[in-house]
Design a protein around this motif. Structure first.
Motif, short mmCIF file in Angstrom:
data_model
loop_
_atom_site.label_atom_id
_atom_site.label_comp_id
_atom_site.label_asym_id
_atom_site.label_seq_id
_atom_site.Cartn_x
_atom_site.Cartn_y
_atom_site.Cartn_z
N PHE A 99 0.86 -1.17 0.00
CA PHE A 99 0.00 0.00 0.00
C PHE A 99 0.90 1.23 0.00
CE2 PHE A 99 0.54 -0.98 4.52
CZ PHE A 99 0.86 0.25 5.07
N ALA A 100 0.30 2.39 -0.24
CA ALA A 100 1.06 3.64 -0.25
C ALA A 100 0.32 4.68 0.56
CB ALA A 100 1.28 4.14 -1.68
N VAL A 101 1.07 5.58 1.18
CA VAL A 101 0.51 6.70 1.92
C VAL A 101 1.03 7.97 1.27
CG1 VAL A 101 0.28 7.80 4.17
CG2 VAL A 101 0.55 5.31 4.04
N GLU A 102 0.12 8.72 0.67
CA GLU A 102 0.51 9.93 -0.08
C GLU A 102 0.55 11.14 0.85
OE1 GLU A 102 1.50 9.81 -3.08
OE2 GLU A 102 0.81 7.81 -3.73
N ARG A 103 1.22 12.18 0.36
CA ARG A 103 1.33 13.42 1.12
C ARG A 103 -0.06 14.00 1.43
NH1 ARG A 103 5.90 16.25 1.01
NH2 ARG A 103 6.46 15.23 -0.94
N GLY A 104 -0.25 14.41 2.68
CA GLY A 104 -1.51 15.01 3.10
C GLY A 104 -2.58 14.02 3.50
N GLN A 105 -2.32 12.73 3.34
CA GLN A 105 -3.31 11.72 3.71
C GLN A 105 -3.19 11.36 5.19
OE1 GLN A 105 -2.84 8.31 1.15
NE2 GLN A 105 -3.93 9.27 -0.56
N ILE A 106 -4.31 10.94 5.77
CA ILE A 106 -4.34 10.33 7.09
C ILE A 106 -4.84 8.91 6.87
CG2 ILE A 106 -5.21 10.44 9.45
CD1 ILE A 106 -5.92 13.37 8.95
#
Length: 905
Positions: free
Chosen positions: A617-624
């Protein structure tokens, strides 16, 4: 042990003073399990001439003269008071024990001078407390003046329990936590020949000893005396060892303050709980006590737990200690038939597993031997006597290596970062990659030949775990100090005992043995010296390899008989401070890269258990992003691998485009805490944050400390000792610590655990505001309602695999239901709607309201069907709860697990 006459006089005086002062404050504690209430009485207990102890007596409602109960005396840690053990006392009182908590002489409101648990000081006080209990009608007696009593305590209190049991045979059981066997070996360790067998003085542990002595010398009312509230002979001993010596008088004093010198007199069944994160009183201290008591037939059990003086146990860990202590006392004070637990248990932090054994050393332990070869190689063949390395001790002993920091210990476990070994002062041998796991439970040893230009040497031996990426880890910051004399002119062979560990060197990792000339935590050799070290033909590096732990994996575990083991506390990780914040942190990694990318992440343990299975999975900038899943789904293991704390079996994690490894520079951009705060209880909240930040080497101005403290919202409590904080206050302080330096990304494990609803709301707004600035948050939580309103995206795991990943809105849509209010004729309306194609079910919830299990896009079709049937439609809405969707995804087995109190995931 006091004479009967002395006991009678002390008892009479105690009763007279108690009557004069009255009962003091009385508190009633609500009974938890098993529901017993208790009252408390505060009073002053005279124990010796000029000495009275500030004490509190806890009396359960079930203890009466007709039904007397066993008693327990609880001692506190150095520099503390009876207030520090109130929760422990209340727990035992709720379980029917009469409990006495005295503040030790020289501390708090007690009078007298600090006696270092010497029998002529604190030992006499302990016997006076036993005398007092013998006169209480609600306390069970084994004979005249002999109460049924146990003594428990941690650190200073644990030392008192052991020393007291060796001097007063009325003590019926002992529970000693993170304490010493011998103050001489703890404060003046010498791992040579072995344990200073040639009579050479050890190497003074100056950093820890100085911190402890300073805390006593600086107590209120002590400013006029150089030694503060310390007894004169204790002060003289400290002055002696701090100058590099250890006179016969000092040795004798340290021996008297240690159970080692009188271990043969101990007959009380003894539970030893020792911390794996402890450079003050390391595991070897408990091992010596355990082996001595076992050899003389005394019932004894030993637990190696994650925590200690360098990483305080979490709140849940403290609860587990209480559970194991109760089981021990129930068995030996009340005669409970259930087992008090295994004789030996340990926590192996690398794999996250708990092992148990009927004895220590672990049966089936084998020895793996490495030879010291040329070129700094640890070979599988014999040692090459020609494999010589040279190192230098600089004049004045500076600059010095740093392997641990008092109170932080294993914080220095990563070499090559903030804490490292100067190359010119170091001699090392490194093995080839291991072809199988090496599960070390015990102490490795080796024999080397040492010579020096001065005829003597001080060295620090270290056993490193070198990962496949080359990053070296020093388990728990443990070192083995050596002081070696008699080296002129040709030198001599020296046997070395390395630190006792519970650590797995994984397949593909390398073993490294290093000798370093200096260590900042110790008073080393200040003379310039050139030291030569080579292997000997007699032996190489011998490492004890135990069978892999067969116990459960996770936060809390129980033996088959149902007794909650204190090893549960071992698997509760201390706060993970994996970033080394510097001013240049913002330039580490690719500024445009995705903050967190997980690809094919897999972790398989030695028994074949696939804890994490091909997770991506990936966590992008600005995401919670919320990481969800039932207990045991792999959430926490995934977070640990993301931070480089556990090595994956396959796959990997990239942080801002940089592959993660222990100590990777990119971790400077992350603020984290995993599984609870690891805070120093004797320091204030403010001091904890300042100390942690200073240990990173960055300027305090870059910490943005005031902003972090504002986040904590502790008010005036921020300047009070952390030991006085509630769990929620500690949780908020830990978050503030993670926010120091304004990191670009937060990784948080259960950030709202222990917070009340207003605090949860504040935490939610904080996280939202943080992400609104373009920063990133990855968190795990068991509060599904909070994830629903806080997170933008969710990753759902089950059995180690990802079963859903995407926006929370998409996840909610999976379980959307159409709510229709029809007023009259709900049964007819339900029949009409049930006949519509695409409707899976219709439920009449009463009051004219129907819940239709159908896609939200079918709202117009449903309304049309009702209108064409001549039915009124009052209201139509679409509702969804994350909890419902979650349980649908993971199945019925998740009920009662995913929405419980959290845990290993």
């Amino acid at each position: 042990m006091p004479s009967p006459r002395d006991r009678r006089a002390t008892r009479a005086l105690a009763l007279l003073v108690a009557a004069t002062l009255g009962t003091g404050l009385v508190a009633v504690g609500a009974g938890a399990d098993p529901g017993t209430t208790y009252t408390t009485r505060q009073f002053r207990l005279p124990t010796a001439a000029g000495v009275t102890l500030d004490a509190t007596l806890f009396v359960p409602s079930t203890a009466t003269p007709e039904h007397p109960a066993p008693a327990v005396v609880i001692g506190h840690g150095f520099g503390g008071s009876k207030r520090d053990v109130r929760a422990d006392a209340a727990d035992l009182a709720r379980h029917g024990y009469v409990v006495l908590t005295p503040t030790a002489r020289g501390f708090g409101a007690s009078t007298g001078q600090i006696g270092l648990d010497l029998p002529e000081y604190d030992g006499k006080d302990l016997s006076a407390t036993v005398d007092y209990l013998a006169d209480q009608p609600m306390v069970r007696l084994d004979g005249p003046g002999d109460p049924r009593v146990a003594v428990a305590g941690a650190s200073y209190g644990g030392g008192l329990a052991l020393v007291g049991a060796s001097h007063d045979d009325r003590i019926d059981a002992v529970a000693a936590v993170i304490t010493w066997n011998s103050l001489a070996t703890a404060l003046l360790p010498n791992a040579a020949d072995p344990e200073g067998g040639r009579g050479e003085p050890g190497v003074f542990k100056q950093a820890y000893a100085g911190a402890l002595f300073g805390s006593g010398a600086s107590r209120p009312g002590a400013e006029a005396a150089a030694c503060g509230r310390f007894a004169a002979d204790v002060c003289a001993a400290y002055a002696d060892v701090s100058a590099g010596g250890a006179s016969p008088a000092t040795r004798a004093l340290l021996d008297r303050a240690s159970v080692a010198s009188r271990l043969g007199a101990v007959r009380a069944p003894t539970l030893l709980i020792q911390g794996e994160d402890d450079t003050l009183f390391p595991l070897a201290e408990a091992v010596r006590t355990y082996q001595g008591l076992r050899a003389q037939g005394v019932p004894v059990a030993m637990v190696w737990a994650q925590g200690g003086h360098d990483a305080p146990f979490s709140t849940s860990g403290e609860s587990a200690i209480r559970a194991r202590t109760r089981a021990w006392f129930d068995h030996y004070l009340r005669g409970a038939s259930r087992s008090p637990g295994p004789a030996f248990s340990w926590y192996e932090r690398t794999t996250g597993r708990v092992g148990t054994a009927p004895s220590y050393p672990v049966p089936g332990t084998r020895t793996t031997t490495f030879g010291l070869a040329a070129g700094g190689v640890l070979s599988t063949g014999p040692t090459d006597p020609a494999a010589v390395q040279q190192l230098a001790n600089p004049p004045g002993g500076e600059p010095s290596a740093v392997s641990s920091v008092p109170g932080l210990g294993g914080f220095g476990g990563l070499a090559g970062g903030l804490l490292s070994d100067p190359p010119s002062q170091t001699a090392s041998w490194t093995s080839a990659p291991l072809t199988a796991d090496l599960n070390v439970v015990g102490a490795a040893s080796l024999r080397v030949h040492v010579s020096s230009s001065t005829g003597s040497a001080v060295l620090f031996a270290k056993l490193y775990d070198v990962g496949s990426d080359g990053a070296a880890q020093l388990p728990s910051g443990q070192v083995a100090p050596l002081r070696v004399t008699g080296l002129a002119p040709a030198g001599r062979d020296v046997a070395v005992t390395l630190p006792t560990l519970a650590h797995t060197f994984g397949t593909g990792h390398r073993v490294r043995i290093s000798f370093v000339a200096t260590d900042r935590a110790y008073l080393g050799d200040r003379r310039a010296n050139v030291i030569r070290i080579r292997g000997t033909a007699l032996s190489g590096l011998s490492v004890p390899s135990a069978p892999s732990p067969s116990g459960g994996r996770g936060l809390l575990w129980a033996v088959a008989v149902g007794v909650l083991l204190a090893a549960a506390l071992a698997s509760l990780s201390r706060v993970v401070t994996v970033r080394v914040r510097r001013a240049s942190a913002a330039h580490v990694g690719d500024a445009d890269a995705t903050p967190i990318v997980v690809r094919g992440l897999t972790k398989v343990y030695g028994d074949g258990n696939r804890a994490v299975d091909d997770v991506s999975f990936a966590v992008e900038r600005g995401q919670i992003v919320g990481l969800l899943g039932p207990n045991g789904s792999g959430k926490t293991t995934t977070l640990r691998m993301a931070l480089g704390l556990i090595t994956p079996t396959a796959g990997g994690v990239e942080l801002y485009g940089e592959r993660v490894r222990p100590g990777a520079p990119v971790l400077r951009r992350f603020g984290t805490f995993v599984e609870g705060p690891g805070l120093l209880p004797h320091l204030s909240g403010r001091d904890n944050l300042q100390l942690w930040w200073r240990s990173t080497g960055a300027a305090l101005v870059d910490a943005h400390l005031d902003e972090a403290l504002e986040v904590a919202g502790l008010g005036a409590a921020v300047d009070k000792p952390v030991r006085s904080y509630s769990h929620g206050m500690r949780q908020r302080l830990a978050l503030a610590q993670a926010l120091l330096g304004k990191p670009d990304c937060l990784i948080l494990d259960e950030p709202t655990n222990g917070l009340d609803p207003p605090q949860i709301r504040e935490m939610r707004e904080l996280i939202r505001g943080y992400a609104a600035e373009g920063k990133t948050v990855l968190l795990s939580s068991h509060l599904l309602s909070e994830v629903e309103v806080t997170c933008t995206h969710a990753v759902v795991m089950q059995s180690g695999r990802v079963i859903h990943h995407g926006p929370v809105s998409e996840l909610l849509a999976l379980g959307a239901q159409v709510h229709i209010s029809v007023g009259a004729q709900p049964l007819r309306a339900a029949a009409v709607l049930g006949a519509v194609r695409g409707v899976r079910a219709v439920t009449d919830v009463g009051g004219g309201d129907l819940v239709v299990d159908a896609p939200a896009t079918m709202r117009p079709v449903l309304v049309r069907a009702l209108v064409e049937a001549g039915l009124d439609v009052v209201e139509v809405s679409v509702r969804s709860r994350l909890e419902d969707v979650f349980l649908d995804l993971v199945g019925a087995t998740a009920v009662g697990h995913a929405v419980g109190s959290g845990g290993e995931g």
